[in-house]
Design an enzyme around this catalytic site. Structure first.
Site, PDB file in Angstrom:
ATOM      1  N   HIS A 121       0.826  -1.182   0.095  1.00 33.63           N
ATOM      2  CA  HIS A 121      -0.068   0.266  -0.012  1.00 33.63           C
ATOM      3  C   HIS A 121       0.803   1.445  -0.070  1.00 33.63           C
ATOM      4  O   HIS A 121       1.752   1.468   0.705  1.00 33.63           O
ATOM      5  CB  HIS A 121      -0.905  -0.282   1.144  1.00 33.63           C
ATOM      6  CG  HIS A 121      -0.197   0.077   2.548  1.00 33.63           C
ATOM      7  ND1 HIS A 121       0.163   1.096   3.172  1.00 33.63           N
ATOM      8  CD2 HIS A 121       0.143  -1.135   3.401  1.00 33.63           C
ATOM      9  CE1 HIS A 121       0.817   0.774   4.293  1.00 33.63           C
ATOM     10  NE2 HIS A 121       0.978  -0.607   4.558  1.00 33.63           N
ATOM     11  N   ASP A 122       0.192   2.192  -0.741  1.00 31.58           N
ATOM     12  CA  ASP A 122       0.976   3.620  -0.694  1.00 31.58           C
ATOM     13  C   ASP A 122       2.118   3.528  -1.547  1.00 31.58           C
ATOM     14  O   ASP A 122       2.934   4.466  -1.441  1.00 31.58           O
ATOM     15  CB  ASP A 122       1.059   3.993   0.555  1.00 31.58           C
ATOM     16  CG  ASP A 122      -0.221   4.447   1.330  1.00 31.58           C
ATOM     17  OD1 ASP A 122      -0.994   5.118   0.811  1.00 31.58           O
ATOM     18  OD2 ASP A 122      -0.479   3.585   2.417  1.00 31.58           O
ATOM     19  N   GLY A 139       4.936  -1.339   2.342  1.00 31.63           N
ATOM     20  CA  GLY A 139       4.219  -0.238   2.227  1.00 31.63           C
ATOM     21  C   GLY A 139       5.011   0.899   1.869  1.00 31.63           C
ATOM     22  O   GLY A 139       6.299   1.135   2.612  1.00 31.63           O
TER      23      GLY A 139
END
Length: 265
Positions: A121-122, A139
């Site tokens: 994520h991100d 992430g």
């Protein structure tokens, strides 16, 4: 007409381009956008607020866009953006962003994600990047263009990898990797420049010589890295490739710079 196999479950609200193909037993959620020429082979799941760019091809059992593997995630409307002309092989996982990381995970164009690799994520992944089998990207990572990860390599959260770098197979990378760098090991250390990759991409002998001289100065013993960076900037200010390394090191970041082990610079 879009080619959708009778066994596929495509939500009527999904935005599927006319030339896209959705194979047997695929699942496509209501907030998904599939661009022109996208191909989902059998058993692909694309969920969440996910867009897949033109001509990207996704193979069986890939899980794209399900909620991030972050216990702080509370259902915020984050997104996953995948660019054009990507190859996403079997069992690849890609997660959207989170409120704590900018709300978006972004993958560029012309990338290859081989079997069971993961984009956390991100994270932001550039263009022409290669993830070999089982590569693990945590992430909040940032991967620049033309980076190659060998099989089983892993990058710590908030890590950065500069353009044209090469991460050796099975490497556990805790710190940031300079542009054009070559790292290996557990824990990974810098062993030089990715000269093979630079030759393949058409860098000249003069360009590579400048980078080698700068590398030797940057990672010489004695003094501080800050002082050596400024010395290299003064000497090679007219060399864009060298200055990319300098600027990368100068940039404030969460992780330290991956360094050579004593005697390997």
């Amino acid at each position: 007409m879009t080619e959708i196999h009778p066994t596929a479950l495509v939500d009527p609200k999904a935005d599927v381009a006319p030339s896209a193909k959705v194979g047997p037993y695929c699942v496509v959620g209501p907030n998904v956008v599939l661009g022109e020429g996208v191909v989902l082979h059998s058993h692909v799941v694309v969920e969440g607020r996910t867009s897949v760019g033109a001509r990207t091809e996704i193979y069986p059992f890939a899980s794209i866009g399900h909620q991030p593997q972050d216990l702080k995630f509370k259902g915020e409307p984050s997104t996953l953006e995948i660019g054009t002309d990507n190859l996403i092989r079997e069992h690849v996982t890609m997660n959207p962003g989170t409120e704590g990381g900018g709300m978006v995970t972004r993958v560029g164009n012309h990338c290859a994600f081989l079997t069971a690799s993961h984009v956390g994520h991100d994270s932001i992944v550039g263009n022409h990047v290669v993830f070999s089998n089982n590569v693990m990207l945590a992430g909040h990572c940032k991967i620049d263009d033309y980076v190659i990860f060998g099989g089983g390599a892993a990058l710590h959260q908030f890590g950065r990898v500069g353009k044209h770098a090469f991460i050796g197979g099975m490497s556990a990378v805790e710190n940031d990797v300079i542009p054009y760098g070559l790292v290996i090991g557990n824990r990974a250390h810098l062993v030089g420049l990715n000269l093979v990759g630079l030759r393949r991409r058409g860098f000249t002998r003069d360009q590579m010589q400048s980078m080698r001289e700068a590398y030797n100065l940057l990672f010489a013993e004695g003094g501080t890295l800050r002082d050596r960076v400024e010395a290299v900037a003064g000497r090679f200010g007219d060399k864009p490739e060298v200055m990319e390394i300098v600027d990368f090191i100068r940039t404030e970041a969460d992780r330290a710079i991956c360094m050579p082990r004593s005697g390997t610079a």
